[in-house]
Scaffold this motif. Structure first.
Motif, PDB file in Angstrom:
ATOM      1  N   LYS A 157      27.026  40.297  24.757  1.00 17.08           N
ATOM      2  CA  LYS A 157      28.201  40.633  25.565  1.00 17.08           C
ATOM      3  C   LYS A 157      29.483  40.360  24.786  1.00 17.08           C
ATOM      4  O   LYS A 157      30.419  41.170  24.789  1.00 17.08           O
ATOM      5  N   ALA A 158      29.520  39.213  24.101  1.00 13.97           N
ATOM      6  CA  ALA A 158      30.687  38.865  23.303  1.00 13.97           C
ATOM      7  C   ALA A 158      30.872  39.847  22.150  1.00 13.97           C
ATOM      8  O   ALA A 158      31.994  40.253  21.836  1.00 13.97           O
ATOM      9  N   LYS A 160      29.906  42.968  22.092  1.00 13.53           N
ATOM     10  CA  LYS A 160      30.382  44.248  22.640  1.00 13.53           C
ATOM     11  C   LYS A 160      31.886  44.193  22.885  1.00 13.53           C
ATOM     12  O   LYS A 160      32.596  45.180  22.645  1.00 13.53           O
ATOM     13  N   THR A 161      32.370  43.052  23.357  1.00 12.18           N
ATOM     14  CA  THR A 161      33.808  42.891  23.580  1.00 12.18           C
ATOM     15  C   THR A 161      34.558  42.989  22.258  1.00 12.18           C
ATOM     16  O   THR A 161      35.603  43.637  22.158  1.00 12.18           O
ATOM     17  N   LYS A 164      34.658  46.654  21.127  1.00 10.07           N
ATOM     18  CA  LYS A 164      35.658  47.454  21.848  1.00 10.07           C
ATOM     19  C   LYS A 164      37.057  47.169  21.325  1.00 10.07           C
ATOM     20  O   LYS A 164      37.885  48.085  21.180  1.00 10.07           O
ATOM     21  N   LYS A 197      47.396  40.939  24.079  1.00 11.86           N
ATOM     22  CA  LYS A 197      46.265  41.848  23.893  1.00 11.86           C
ATOM     23  C   LYS A 197      46.586  42.869  22.831  1.00 11.86           C
ATOM     24  O   LYS A 197      47.706  43.354  22.757  1.00 11.86           O
TER      25      LYS A 197
END
Length: 198
Positions: A157-158, A160-161, A164, A197
């Protein structure tokens, strides 16, 4: 006469031990040597000879080089596994060389497979201890496997983040021969460093 010793001995070495080791006399005198690895049969006759027979267990022992070759790892890796308590030599020769049992090759394959599944060496040590513990059961092993799966899923999951975030930075980068000071990727990383961000 039977003599048990830790390694191949010269005939003179054998004779030198007789005075201190003889327990019974006769055609089959026995010597009591607890560190036994080899069985040597002495025939005291006119044509005295020393017959040396490697015990079945000793004959199957592997040197560190042979074990590394069978397990397809380097001797350095094998020594590292040993330092980590994952592999232990069954015995040592009189010269101090390590000797491993045949089961050591299977043990190393177990370690390599567990590593491929994401287990750390500390976790593999725990799995090996469970395998050798008489009171352990399958549920104990399953618990470790479930914990590892959850860790891997969290890591995925990390990742994939991260992927992205990289996609966004790459798409914002023109890729032209513009000065590095105007690079969108470096600017995005600077913003991420300041808490913004990308």
């Amino acid at each position: 006469m039977e003599l048990l010793v830790a390694d191949w001995l010269k005939f003179s070495d054998v004779l030198a031990m007789l005075a201190d080791s003889v327990v019974d006399y006769g055609s089959a005198t026995h010597l009591n040597m607890p560190e036994a690895r080899l069985k040597i049969v002495l025939d005291f006759g006119v044509h005295s000879k020393v017959y040396t027979m490697v015990l079945a267990e000793q004959a199957r022992m592997l040197t560190i080089g042979k074990l590394a070759a069978i397990a397809e790892i380097s001797t350095d890796s094998l020594r590292y596994y040993e330092r980590e308590g994952l592999v232990r030599p069954a015995s040592l020769t009189r010269a101090g060389y390590r000797l491993y049992g045949e089961d050591s090759a299977q043990r190393i394959q177990f370690i390599k497979h567990a590593q491929a599944c994401g287990f750390t060496l500390a976790e593999i040590r725990e799995l090996l201890e469970l395998r050798e513990h008489t009171t352990a059961c399958c549920s104990d092993v399953r618990r470790l496997a479930v914990e590892k799966k959850l860790q891997i899923e969290a890591r995925i999951k990390a990742l994939k983040t991260m992927s992205k975030a990289l996609d966004i930075m790459i798409s914002n980068c023109a890729g032209d021969a513009i000065p590095v000071g105007e690079c969108a990727i470096l600017a995005a990383l600077e913003e991420a460093k300041s808490g913004k961000k990308p």
